[in-house]
Design an enzyme around this catalytic site. Structure first.
Site, PDB file in Angstrom:
ATOM      1  N   GLU A 144     -16.274   6.131   5.317  1.00 52.75           N
ATOM      2  CA  GLU A 144     -15.663   5.568   6.322  1.00 52.75           C
ATOM      3  C   GLU A 144     -15.607   6.447   7.425  1.00 52.75           C
ATOM      4  O   GLU A 144     -16.431   7.666   7.567  1.00 52.75           O
ATOM      5  CB  GLU A 144     -14.104   5.262   5.968  1.00 52.75           C
ATOM      6  CG  GLU A 144     -13.509   6.464   5.630  1.00 52.75           C
ATOM      7  CD  GLU A 144     -12.086   6.194   5.316  1.00 52.75           C
ATOM      8  OE1 GLU A 144     -11.408   5.174   5.502  1.00 52.75           O
ATOM      9  OE2 GLU A 144     -11.267   7.241   4.880  1.00 52.75           O
ATOM     10  N   LYS A 183      -2.737   6.911   1.151  1.00 54.03           N
ATOM     11  CA  LYS A 183      -2.592   7.111   2.652  1.00 54.03           C
ATOM     12  C   LYS A 183      -1.579   8.378   2.873  1.00 54.03           C
ATOM     13  O   LYS A 183      -0.372   8.183   3.406  1.00 54.03           O
ATOM     14  CB  LYS A 183      -2.218   5.910   3.505  1.00 54.03           C
ATOM     15  CG  LYS A 183      -2.594   5.908   5.074  1.00 54.03           C
ATOM     16  CD  LYS A 183      -2.494   4.459   5.434  1.00 54.03           C
ATOM     17  CE  LYS A 183      -2.511   4.909   6.985  1.00 54.03           C
ATOM     18  NZ  LYS A 183      -3.685   5.237   7.697  1.00 54.03           N
ATOM     19  N   ARG A 230       0.782  -1.248  -0.050  1.00 53.97           N
ATOM     20  CA  ARG A 230      -0.113  -0.140   0.037  1.00 53.97           C
ATOM     21  C   ARG A 230       0.992   1.290   0.097  1.00 53.97           C
ATOM     22  O   ARG A 230       0.490   2.200  -0.797  1.00 53.97           O
ATOM     23  CB  ARG A 230      -0.977  -0.040   1.048  1.00 53.97           C
ATOM     24  CG  ARG A 230      -1.871   1.167   1.035  1.00 53.97           C
ATOM     25  CD  ARG A 230      -3.140   1.137   2.167  1.00 53.97           C
ATOM     26  NE  ARG A 230      -2.523   1.183   3.568  1.00 53.97           N
ATOM     27  CZ  ARG A 230      -3.212   1.098   4.702  1.00 53.97           C
ATOM     28  NH1 ARG A 230      -4.558   0.703   4.653  1.00 53.97           N
ATOM     29  NH2 ARG A 230      -2.707   1.184   5.767  1.00 53.97           N
TER      30      ARG A 230
HETATM   31  N1  PMP Z   1      -9.410   4.638   7.159  1.00 55.69           N
HETATM   32  C1  PMP Z   1      -8.691   5.826   7.358  1.00 55.69           C
HETATM   33  C2  PMP Z   1      -9.058   7.169   7.040  1.00 55.69           C
HETATM   34  C3  PMP Z   1      -7.401   5.544   8.096  1.00 55.69           C
HETATM   35  O1  PMP Z   1      -6.773   6.382   8.465  1.00 55.69           O
HETATM   36  C4  PMP Z   1      -7.356   4.123   8.665  1.00 55.69           C
HETATM   37  C5  PMP Z   1      -6.201   3.839   9.165  1.00 55.69           C
HETATM   38  N2  PMP Z   1      -6.034   4.228  10.747  1.00 55.69           N
HETATM   39  C6  PMP Z   1      -8.173   3.082   8.268  1.00 55.69           C
HETATM   40  C7  PMP Z   1      -9.328   3.747   7.539  1.00 55.69           C
HETATM   41  C8  PMP Z   1      -8.139   1.541   8.473  1.00 55.69           C
HETATM   42  O2  PMP Z   1      -6.943   1.255   7.747  1.00 55.69           O
HETATM   43  P1  PMP Z   1      -5.877   0.042   8.529  1.00 55.69           P
HETATM   44  O3  PMP Z   1      -6.903  -1.172   8.804  1.00 55.69           O
HETATM   45  O4  PMP Z   1      -4.996  -0.250   7.375  1.00 55.69           O
HETATM   46  O5  PMP Z   1      -5.307   0.604   9.554  1.00 55.69           O
END
Ligand code: PMP
Length: 288
Positions: free
Chosen positions: A182, A149, A50
């Protein structure tokens, strides 16, 4: 504490970045949040993939191979004698002149912080969380692809401020079309009539690593799953709701926008997912 910075481990008191780093000046950079469970860096390959995709999307040429970054992550954990913890991996565009151009940012910076994790309180899991929808929207994918990200978290920070201002720990963010995207730092899932549903990344969801693990578990548990547009109504009338994220793992949600979810207690299918998830964490990744 030892920090990995510019290809070496330095003491945290020595770990400094320049005020001309574009990561600081413009949020021009990318990051990963990763968990270490019982000496195993959970889903490290997936996190590094990622990271590479994020780098490619923002045209940041990382001068390190995946193996070099992977080794650096493990080295940082070992240097801090960690068996369990949270790893923050940051890649900034590096030092440049004032101005948005990336042309004279010659040297991206890799920063790795590995520390103990501040776990969410046990009551979040035992009693479930109440959340609300906030006005601040998730970025339009045409402005900034939600799969990147990046160090630009300001809209999520505003959403978090709105939630906390109203006395909540987390909040649902909608996309520019009004569909659920989300939460401020977690993905969202609902269970409706035995089916698992989560917004697609095209709805504005980050492709969370925990989200991906939940999809794998659903397959294993023979629970059918769909990634599709989700409205607030869909969430309100769901039988179960839960959030997923690296720090949060799987958190049951018992109330959304003052609507009780199911019977107002953490859901039984959610509990199955959490149990399966916790069974996987120290087995699925890179050993230190
Ligand atoms: N959405 C956002 C905006 C995030 O910053 C994160 C990570 N904290 C997630 C979803 C969850 O992703 P992950 O399972 O890879 O931590």
């Amino acid at each position: 504490m030892k920090i990995y910075l510019n290809d070496q481990l330095v003491d945290s008191s020595e770990a400094r970045v320049s005020v001309f780093d574009h990561g600081l000046l413009y949020g021009d950079g990318i990051f990963e949040g990763i968990r270490l469970y019982d000496g195993c860096v959970f889903k490290l390959e997936e996190h590094l993939e990622r990271l590479e995709y994020s780098a490619k999307a923002i045209m940041l040429d990382m001068p390190w191979t995946r193996e070099e970054i992977s080794n650096a992550v493990c080295e940082t954990c070992r240097a801090n004698n960690l068996e369990d913890g949270y790893i923050r991996l940051v890649v900034t565009r590096g030092v440049g002149s004032l101005g948005l151009s990336i042309k004279n940012c010659d040297q991206p910076q890799l920063i790795i912080i590995a520390d103990n994790i501040q776990l969410y309180p046990a009551e979040y899991y035992e009693q479930g969380l109440s959340i609300i929808t906030v006005p601040t929207r998730r970025c339009n994918p045409a402005a900034l692809p939600p799969s990147v990200k990046s160090l630009n978290y300001l809209n999520n920070i505003l959403a978090k401020i709105e939630a906390q201002h109203l006395g909540y720990h987390e909040a649902i963010m909608l996309n520019d079309q009004g569909y659920v995207a989300e939460c401020t730092g977690d993905n969202v899932f609902i269970i409706h009539k035995g089916e698992l549903i989560t917004p697609a990344s095209s709805s504005g969801a980050l492709k969370g690593i925990t989200r991906g693990t939940v999809l794998e578990i659903a397959d294993h548990l023979n629970i059918s799953c769909q990634e599709k547009n989700m409205t607030r109504y869909d969430v309100w009338v769901a039988d179960e709701v839960f959030l997923t994220g690296t720090a949060a793992e799987i958190v049951p949600i018992v109330e959304v926008d003052a609507r009780k979810i199911g019977d107002g207690k953490p859901g039984v299918i959610t509990a199955q997912f959490l149990e399966a998830f916790r069974g996987k964490v120290s087995l699925d990744g890179r050993k230190l």
